[in-house]
Write an enzyme that holds these catalytic residues in place. Structure first.
Site, PDB file in Angstrom:
ATOM      1  N   GLY A 138      66.749  32.932  58.149  1.00 56.12           N
ATOM      2  CA  GLY A 138      65.427  32.615  57.622  1.00 56.12           C
ATOM      3  C   GLY A 138      65.507  32.564  56.107  1.00 56.12           C
ATOM      4  O   GLY A 138      66.524  32.152  55.547  1.00 56.12           O
ATOM      5  N   CYS A 139      64.478  33.010  55.441  1.00 54.37           N
ATOM      6  CA  CYS A 139      64.424  33.024  53.980  1.00 54.37           C
ATOM      7  C   CYS A 139      65.615  33.781  53.412  1.00 54.37           C
ATOM      8  O   CYS A 139      65.778  34.967  53.664  1.00 54.37           O
ATOM      9  CB  CYS A 139      63.119  33.680  53.534  1.00 54.37           C
ATOM     10  SG  CYS A 139      63.052  34.057  51.781  1.00 54.37           S
ATOM     11  N   PHE A 140      66.454  33.095  52.647  1.00 55.27           N
ATOM     12  CA  PHE A 140      67.653  33.770  52.153  1.00 55.27           C
ATOM     13  C   PHE A 140      67.345  34.848  51.126  1.00 55.27           C
ATOM     14  O   PHE A 140      68.095  35.796  50.987  1.00 55.27           O
ATOM     15  CB  PHE A 140      68.738  32.814  51.669  1.00 55.27           C
ATOM     16  CG  PHE A 140      68.351  31.683  50.747  1.00 55.27           C
ATOM     17  CD1 PHE A 140      67.351  31.787  49.794  1.00 55.27           C
ATOM     18  CD2 PHE A 140      69.049  30.490  50.830  1.00 55.27           C
ATOM     19  CE1 PHE A 140      67.037  30.737  48.958  1.00 55.27           C
ATOM     20  CE2 PHE A 140      68.754  29.423  49.979  1.00 55.27           C
ATOM     21  CZ  PHE A 140      67.742  29.554  49.041  1.00 55.27           C
ATOM     22  N   TRP A 141      66.229  34.737  50.412  1.00 60.24           N
ATOM     23  CA  TRP A 141      65.848  35.799  49.486  1.00 60.24           C
ATOM     24  C   TRP A 141      65.657  37.114  50.227  1.00 60.24           C
ATOM     25  O   TRP A 141      66.018  38.175  49.731  1.00 60.24           O
ATOM     26  CB  TRP A 141      64.523  35.504  48.810  1.00 60.24           C
ATOM     27  CG  TRP A 141      64.445  34.340  47.911  1.00 60.24           C
ATOM     28  CD1 TRP A 141      65.473  33.655  47.318  1.00 60.24           C
ATOM     29  CD2 TRP A 141      63.252  33.710  47.473  1.00 60.24           C
ATOM     30  NE1 TRP A 141      64.978  32.647  46.541  1.00 60.24           N
ATOM     31  CE2 TRP A 141      63.619  32.644  46.611  1.00 60.24           C
ATOM     32  CE3 TRP A 141      61.903  33.925  47.718  1.00 60.24           C
ATOM     33  CZ2 TRP A 141      62.682  31.820  46.007  1.00 60.24           C
ATOM     34  CZ3 TRP A 141      60.974  33.113  47.108  1.00 60.24           C
ATOM     35  CH2 TRP A 141      61.359  32.066  46.265  1.00 60.24           C
ATOM     36  N   CYS A 142      65.053  37.016  51.401  1.00 60.64           N
ATOM     37  CA  CYS A 142      64.631  38.220  52.137  1.00 60.64           C
ATOM     38  C   CYS A 142      65.794  38.992  52.753  1.00 60.64           C
ATOM     39  O   CYS A 142      65.670  40.194  52.974  1.00 60.64           O
ATOM     40  CB  CYS A 142      63.631  37.833  53.215  1.00 60.64           C
ATOM     41  SG  CYS A 142      62.098  37.136  52.548  1.00 60.64           S
TER      42      CYS A 142
END
Length: 164
Positions: free
Chosen positions: A10-14
């Site tokens: 999913g969101c790579f930041w997370c």
């Protein structure tokens, strides 16, 4: 020995900071699996390239095993969501494990099979041979360190973290 692993979560930041807590040397945000060379964030986000937001883990397998990396991965995603992760929907946010060897493939398949057996649900994680990885733009790297307030807000708004 230094190795690499590639996970779309999913969101790579997370999903970046959690791996650093477990001894991974480097976590690099990027895009993997599609056919477009050197895709941009906007292209990937708008589902134009066939890539997923992916993290590249550079790790010492004497400090942390591939098996442990998979345990961390499954503990930090919703493996039953075929549409993406939390509020991030679309192909680029779907889950994938890009394996580098038959051994990695078998370890990952074992985790998926065990999770399906224990949950009674179908796991929605693509298990794919490594094809490519393109590093994301610099502002995505270590986003949680560069933008702590925005990162915290993203975690809460996405549903990954409950606002206490």
């Amino acid at each position: 020995m230094t190795k690499e692993a590639y996970f779309a979560g999913g969101c790579f930041w997370c999903v970046t900071p959690i791996y650093k807590m477990y001894g991974v040397d480097k976590v690099i945000c990027g895009y993997a699996g599609g056919d477009e060379e050197n895709p941009t964030y906007e292209q990937v986000k708008h589902q134009e390239t066939g890539h997923r937001e992916t993290i590249k883990l550079v790790y010492d397998d004497e400090k942390v095993s591939y098996d442990k990396l998979l345990d961390i991965y499954f503990a930090n995603v919703d493996p039953f969501d075929a549409e993406g992760q939390f509020i991030d929907k679309g192909f680029s946010y779907t889950l994938a494990i890009f394996y580098m060897s038959e051994d990695e493939k078998e370890i990952a398949k074992g985790k998926i099979d065990a999770l399906e057996k224990s949950s009674g649900k179908e796991v929605q994680v693509a298990l794919l041979p490594y094809k490519n990885f393109y590093e994301a733009e610099e502002y995505h790297q270590d986003y949680y360190l560069k933008n702590p307030e925005a990162f915290e807000k993203e975690l809460i708004e996405s549903g990954r973290k409950k606002n206490m």
